[in-house]
Design an enzyme around this catalytic site. Structure first.
Site, short mmCIF file in Angstrom:
data_model
loop_
_atom_site.label_atom_id
_atom_site.label_comp_id
_atom_site.label_asym_id
_atom_site.label_seq_id
_atom_site.Cartn_x
_atom_site.Cartn_y
_atom_site.Cartn_z
N SER A 245 0.85 -1.19 0.00
CA SER A 245 0.00 0.00 0.00
C SER A 245 0.88 1.23 0.00
O SER A 245 1.64 1.47 0.95
CB SER A 245 -0.89 0.01 1.24
OG SER A 245 -1.38 1.33 1.45
N MET B 234 -12.06 4.52 -0.90
CA MET B 234 -12.72 4.78 0.39
C MET B 234 -13.37 6.16 0.27
O MET B 234 -12.96 7.13 0.92
CB MET B 234 -11.68 4.73 1.53
CG MET B 234 -11.19 3.31 1.80
SD MET B 234 -9.61 3.27 2.70
CE MET B 234 -8.47 3.39 1.32
N ASP C 95 -6.49 -6.48 3.98
CA ASP C 95 -5.86 -5.15 4.04
C ASP C 95 -5.91 -4.63 5.47
O ASP C 95 -7.00 -4.41 6.01
CB ASP C 95 -6.64 -4.22 3.09
CG ASP C 95 -6.04 -2.83 2.97
OD1 ASP C 95 -4.98 -2.56 3.58
OD2 ASP C 95 -6.64 -2.01 2.24
N HIS D 31 -8.19 1.12 -4.28
CA HIS D 31 -9.12 0.87 -3.16
C HIS D 31 -9.80 2.19 -2.84
O HIS D 31 -9.21 3.08 -2.24
CB HIS D 31 -8.31 0.33 -1.97
CG HIS D 31 -9.08 0.18 -0.71
ND1 HIS D 31 -8.48 -0.02 0.52
CD2 HIS D 31 -10.43 0.21 -0.47
CE1 HIS D 31 -9.42 -0.11 1.45
NE2 HIS D 31 -10.60 0.04 0.88
N MET E 270 -8.86 8.17 -0.35
CA MET E 270 -9.69 8.59 0.80
C MET E 270 -10.19 10.01 0.58
O MET E 270 -9.50 10.84 0.00
CB MET E 270 -8.86 8.53 2.08
CG MET E 270 -8.21 7.18 2.32
SD MET E 270 -7.35 7.15 3.90
CE MET E 270 -6.55 5.55 3.82
N ASP F 47 -4.57 3.63 -2.23
CA ASP F 47 -5.64 3.96 -1.28
C ASP F 47 -6.19 5.36 -1.51
O ASP F 47 -5.47 6.35 -1.38
CB ASP F 47 -5.12 3.86 0.15
CG ASP F 47 -4.96 2.41 0.59
OD1 ASP F 47 -5.95 1.66 0.50
OD2 ASP F 47 -3.85 2.05 1.01
N MET G 154 -11.33 -6.07 5.08
CA MET G 154 -10.56 -5.11 5.89
C MET G 154 -10.28 -5.73 7.25
O MET G 154 -11.20 -6.16 7.95
CB MET G 154 -11.33 -3.81 6.08
CG MET G 154 -11.54 -2.96 4.83
SD MET G 154 -10.03 -2.52 3.94
CE MET G 154 -9.13 -1.61 5.20
N HIS H 294 -1.00 -1.21 -4.48
CA HIS H 294 -2.28 -0.93 -3.81
C HIS H 294 -2.38 0.57 -3.56
O HIS H 294 -1.54 1.16 -2.89
CB HIS H 294 -2.36 -1.72 -2.50
CG HIS H 294 -3.68 -1.59 -1.80
ND1 HIS H 294 -4.81 -2.30 -2.17
CD2 HIS H 294 -4.06 -0.83 -0.73
CE1 HIS H 294 -5.81 -1.98 -1.36
NE2 HIS H 294 -5.39 -1.09 -0.49
#
Ligand code: DX5
Ligand code: ZN
Length: 221
Positions: A9, A69, A176, A67, A38, A36, A138, A34
């Site tokens: 990540s 979020m 994750d 991913h 957000m 992330d 998660m 990966h």
């Protein structure tokens, strides 16, 4: 299970040197990037978007695993696909129309994935398992790197593995949060085949040694 994928990540990478970090970690033996995303709304943190995805895309042939979020999901999906994402996963709570979002990701040429927070039931798989390519369990509450692995995720992985095997489809089972050299074998034994690790890799002095240590533990599973 013989083939495991290690997905660092980049949340724990040095953002001032992000391109170098991506190339280093792939050269060190990682399989997947990966990524992330957000939004300071669905999760209490704010990170990176399609522009950064597009900036790292030319630096590696490794799949970029986005991913999300964020809430809502749909508007940004085509932007990530154009920016070179290979996998796009999202949290079902963040979409009003889960089936539509899965189809949108597929129609944009990416592998769709569903993400399960620690208290999100796997019942969201009931009418989606025939359409998705990845299930992400998660093992921390999303929003931050460096948190402790929640042990109940192991039971959830076992149940997700049972459902995936029952489907007969080639669906990746990803985990994750809090994945380290010391717990990676136990996590793989619970059924995960795709292992996200942020702080364990980027927080180490030697990415290649850390990834090799993870693979050595996985080889014993
Ligand atoms: C958390 C992110 C994770 C995080 C994992 O919301 O989805 O990908 O970076 O970090 P570690 O491996 O440090 O728990
Ligand atoms: Zn993540």
């Amino acid at each position: 299970m013989s083939t495991y994928r290690i997905a660092p990540s980049i949340l724990s990478a040095d953002f001032a040197r992000l391109g170098d970090e991506v190339q280093s970690v792939i050269a060190a033996g990682a399989d997947i990037v990966h990524f992330d995303v957000m939004d300071n709304h669905f999760v209490p943190n704010l990170t990176i978007g399609p522009l950064v995805c597009g900036a790292i895309r030319p630096l590696t042939d490794a799949p970029i695993d986005v991913h999300l979020m964020i809430e809502p999901v749909d508007r940004i999906v085509p932007d990530f696909a154009k920016a070179g994402a290979d996998i796009i996963s999202f949290h079902p709570e963040a979409s009003s129309h889960i089936d539509r979002t899965i189809g949108l990701i597929r129609d944009n040429g990416c592998m769709p994935g569903l993400v399960f927070n620690p208290a999100t039931p796997l019942s969201y798989l009931d009418w989606t398992l025939d359409k998705i390519d990845l299930v992400l369990i998660m093992s921390v509450n999303p929003g931050f790197g460096g948190q402790r692995f929640i042990p109940a995720a192991l039971d959830k992985l076992r149940e997700a593995r049972r459902r995936i095997d029952g489907s007969g489809r080639d669906i990746w089972l990803q985990v994750d949060g809090g994945v380290k050299v010391d717990n990676i074998a136990e996590i793989a034994r619970a059924g995960a085949d795709t292992l996200v690790a942020g702080s364990a890799i980027f927080g180490s002095d030697d990415y290649a040694a850390t990834i090799a240590a993870m693979r050595a533990r996985l080889a014993e599973v």
